[in-house]
Design a protein around this motif. Structure first.
Motif, short mmCIF file in Angstrom:
data_model
loop_
_atom_site.label_atom_id
_atom_site.label_comp_id
_atom_site.label_asym_id
_atom_site.label_seq_id
_atom_site.Cartn_x
_atom_site.Cartn_y
_atom_site.Cartn_z
N UNK A 1 -5.70 14.91 8.83
CA UNK A 1 -6.63 13.73 8.98
C UNK A 1 -5.89 13.01 10.32
N UNK A 2 -6.52 11.38 10.19
CA UNK A 2 -6.07 10.64 11.10
C UNK A 2 -4.61 9.94 10.97
N UNK B 1 1.11 -1.18 -0.14
CA UNK B 1 -0.12 -0.50 -0.04
C UNK B 1 0.78 1.38 -0.32
N UNK B 2 0.89 1.74 -1.54
CA UNK B 2 1.44 3.31 -1.56
C UNK B 2 0.96 4.25 0.14
N UNK B 3 2.45 5.29 0.47
CA UNK B 3 1.82 6.02 1.93
C UNK B 3 1.95 6.99 1.54
N UNK B 4 1.28 7.94 1.60
CA UNK B 4 1.57 9.80 1.18
C UNK B 4 1.75 10.46 2.39
N UNK C 1 -7.75 1.13 2.25
CA UNK C 1 -7.77 1.99 0.65
C UNK C 1 -6.59 1.38 0.10
N UNK C 2 -6.53 1.55 -0.76
CA UNK C 2 -5.96 1.17 -1.61
C UNK C 2 -4.77 1.98 -1.32
N UNK C 3 -4.47 3.15 -0.79
CA UNK C 3 -3.28 4.21 -0.62
C UNK C 3 -3.76 4.49 0.55
N UNK C 4 -2.87 5.54 1.37
CA UNK C 4 -2.19 6.04 2.92
C UNK C 4 -2.19 7.63 2.10
N UNK C 5 -2.86 8.36 2.83
CA UNK C 5 -3.02 9.78 2.17
C UNK C 5 -2.93 10.48 4.47
N UNK C 6 -1.56 11.06 4.04
CA UNK C 6 -1.05 11.67 5.53
C UNK C 6 -1.35 12.96 4.63
N UNK C 7 -2.81 13.51 5.35
CA UNK C 7 -2.74 15.50 4.91
C UNK C 7 -2.54 16.39 5.37
#
Length: 343
Positions: A234-235, A190-193, A250-256
């Motif tokens: 975000x969380x 899983x891509x984490x951004x 989810x398909x990817x995790x995004x920390x905004x």
């Protein structure tokens, strides 16, 4: 003739009789008749007596009166049997233990049956056969058609001893246990951004997530620079699940991230033909960087349908400037068709 006394003549006669009798008794039984005749003649002979002679110079011998003796039976000699010797018993020799002798010829190879069974002694593979030479040999489990999901219990080797009496044991059993195979779990990368307030990715990596496990992806604050003035929008922890096909959710995790500067943007919902509001306008908070605004009216009038895209992007600069300054979502009225008259 000289004078012979009566006593002398008597003695001579008796001696002669005794001698002849003794001689006659030693004759064997085959001549008994002859012996009896001789003895009779000797015993009937008249003894001599001395009678005074008329002449002083001569003696006259007159025979004594003949006395006929009673015939006597010759004693019958009982043949004596030679003493028989008592039979001697041969000494009985006690049996002696014959020492065991090793065979001079070494036995050839012996066939040993090899079975593959479960804990209930049921075959789980075809039995085989191995040839073991004299002495000790090692047999190894090597089934060619073992049933699926069976696992060997214990040692995979067995010792067989072969002597002149055969193989010990003659049958070797390898025991197996049924263990259903559990398929390997699926794995997803899983891509984490990490995204800054302007919408740019400033850090990324791939997280390994496994089917059937709790895959927690947590924000790493150590890579954040406090001088940036970012705060998380975000969380800080996202849980990822993986299904049996290997697809993650989810398909990817995004920390905004956002900055401390923020502003509200006004969102309108208007009739495309007249510009009239068909729903109450909303205020949505925006942070430094790109902010996505979705069309979600609370009280949209009936029979109105959205025209165009259902979202818009609003950017807030570090100076607090929104672009665009507001957002308009346009709607069109969808007239209800008149009911068709029935004949």
């Amino acid at each position: 003739m000289k004078h012979v006394s009566r006593w002398t003549a008597g003695f001579l006669g008796i001696a002669l009789m005794l001698g002849c009798s003794a001689q006659a008794r030693i004759i064997d039984s085959e001549r008994d008749t002859e012996k009896i005749q001789i003895v009779g003649q000797i015993e009937t002979a008249a003894p001599f007596t001395d009678v005074p002679s008329t002449d002083s110079s001569e003696s006259v011998f007159t025979p004594a009166p003949i006395v006929t003796p009673e015939p006597t039976e010759a004693p019958t000699e009982v043949p004596t049997e030679a003493p028989t010797e008592a039979p001697t018993e041969e000494p009985v020799q006690a049996p002696t233990d014959v020492p065991f002798e090793e065979p001079t010829q070494t036995p050839g190879p012996v066939a040993v049956v090899v079975r593959y069974v479960d804990q209930g002694d049921q075959d789980v593979a075809s039995a085989g056969e191995v040839w073991c030479s004299f002495g000790d040999s090692m047999g190894e489990a090597a089934p060619t058609d073992l049933k699926a999901d069976y696992v060997l219990i214990g040692d995979s080797k067995a010792q067989v001893h072969v002597d002149e009496f055969g193989a010990h044991p003659a049958v070797v059993n390898f025991v197996y246990e049924f263990v259903p195979e559990v398929p390997a779990p699926k794995v997803a990368l899983v891509n984490v951004k990490y995204v800054n307030p302007e919408g740019a990715v400033f850090y990324a990596y791939s997280a390994t997530c496994v089917e059937g496990q709790e895959n927690a992806v947590t924000l790493d604050w150590s890579i954040m620079d406090p001088a940036w003035g970012y705060e998380l929008a975000s969380e800080d922890t996202v849980y990822v699940t993986v299904d049996h096909t290997g697809v993650s959710d989810p398909a990817e995790v995004v920390f905004q991230f956002r900055s401390e500067i923020n502003a509200y943007v006004t969102v309108y919902f208007q009739d495309a033909a007249t510009g009239r509001n068909v729903a109450t306008p909303q205020q949505q908070l925006c942070y430094t960087g790109a902010n996505t605004i979705d069309a979600r009216p609370f009280d949209l009038e009936a029979n109105y349908e959205l025209l165009g895209e259902g979202s818009a992007v609003v950017t807030l600069t570090s100076g607090g400037v929104l672009s665009p300054e507001y957002v308009i979502f346009q709607y069109a009225f969808a007239a209800t068709p008149a009911p068709t008259a029935t004949p």
